[in-house]
Design an enzyme around this catalytic site. Sequence first.
Site, short mmCIF file in Angstrom:
data_model
loop_
_atom_site.label_atom_id
_atom_site.label_comp_id
_atom_site.label_asym_id
_atom_site.label_seq_id
_atom_site.Cartn_x
_atom_site.Cartn_y
_atom_site.Cartn_z
CG LEU A 77 -10.40 21.29 26.38
CD1 LEU A 77 -10.10 19.63 26.99
CD2 LEU A 77 -9.19 21.75 26.09
CG ASP A 78 -11.61 21.72 30.37
OD1 ASP A 78 -11.60 20.62 31.03
OD2 ASP A 78 -10.39 22.46 30.17
CD GLU A 79 -16.72 25.22 25.67
OE1 GLU A 79 -17.76 25.07 25.19
OE2 GLU A 79 -15.80 26.14 25.31
#
Length: 291
Positions: free
Chosen positions: A234-236
Amino acid sequence: MTTHLELRRDHACLIVHGPDRSGIVAAVTALVARNLGNIVTLDQYSDNPEGGEFFQRVVFHRVDLQAALPAIEADLDETLGPLGLEWRLTDQSIPKRMAILASTSDHCLLELLWRHRRGELPVTIPMVISNHTNTAEDVRSFGIPFFHVPSQGADKSAAEARIIELLKGNVDFVVLARYMQILSDRFLDEVGVPVINIHHSFLPAFIGAAPYRKAKERGVKLIGATSHYVTADLDEGPIIEQDVARVTHAMTAGDLQARGAYVERAVLSRAVEWHAQDRVIRHGNSTIVFT
């Protein structure tokens, strides 16, 4: 309205990536020349000339490109394959098909639709999908089909299945224009195309709801936005573009949010444009962006 400069007839974009070694540039340019192409732009990067990785983007013009593509592709296989290089060749006159997923916030969505209408993005937009209906009228005013797919409760599988049904085979990439739902690993596997996201750059400092209020309370002096490819982490995912704007103590949380929305619109638009122009090469969890 003039269409985007990248949408040019008889122009191809060649992306080359692989282990660096002497002679790659010469091999590529010679290949273009013997296939009667004329190089318009050429960008390249090596992360280490001694055993590193090589990245290249070449745009060239070739009269009657469509007819010549099979021969050029066969030449690429024969020439670059023995060098251990991967390649991708695209016809720049064919726009990529971009679907947009959105929620209630409309600033990124409307920015993309407006830029598309002005001919500033080399894409077509076959659909906008949202888990809310507040943007439906605005979307349809641009002549873009709008689909409402509710996503409520902990189990998102039915909503994701419907979205995949709409997207499958109809798009080349997906943009999350402030789509406030977490996509499952299964969704990312099944959709089968790149997914681009945008979010504020307060992560991981200010997680969850009301990040601008938290930022105001903390007294931040810079706010920003990050656009990246979506991965299972997530969001990486690999970052495409980022930007910041300076803020002051005199600004309210609402002022910060408005400034942040401005930055988000600009960052996402650039990320979409660069992806659509084949300017972004993914390498592990990072990117090489030829701007």
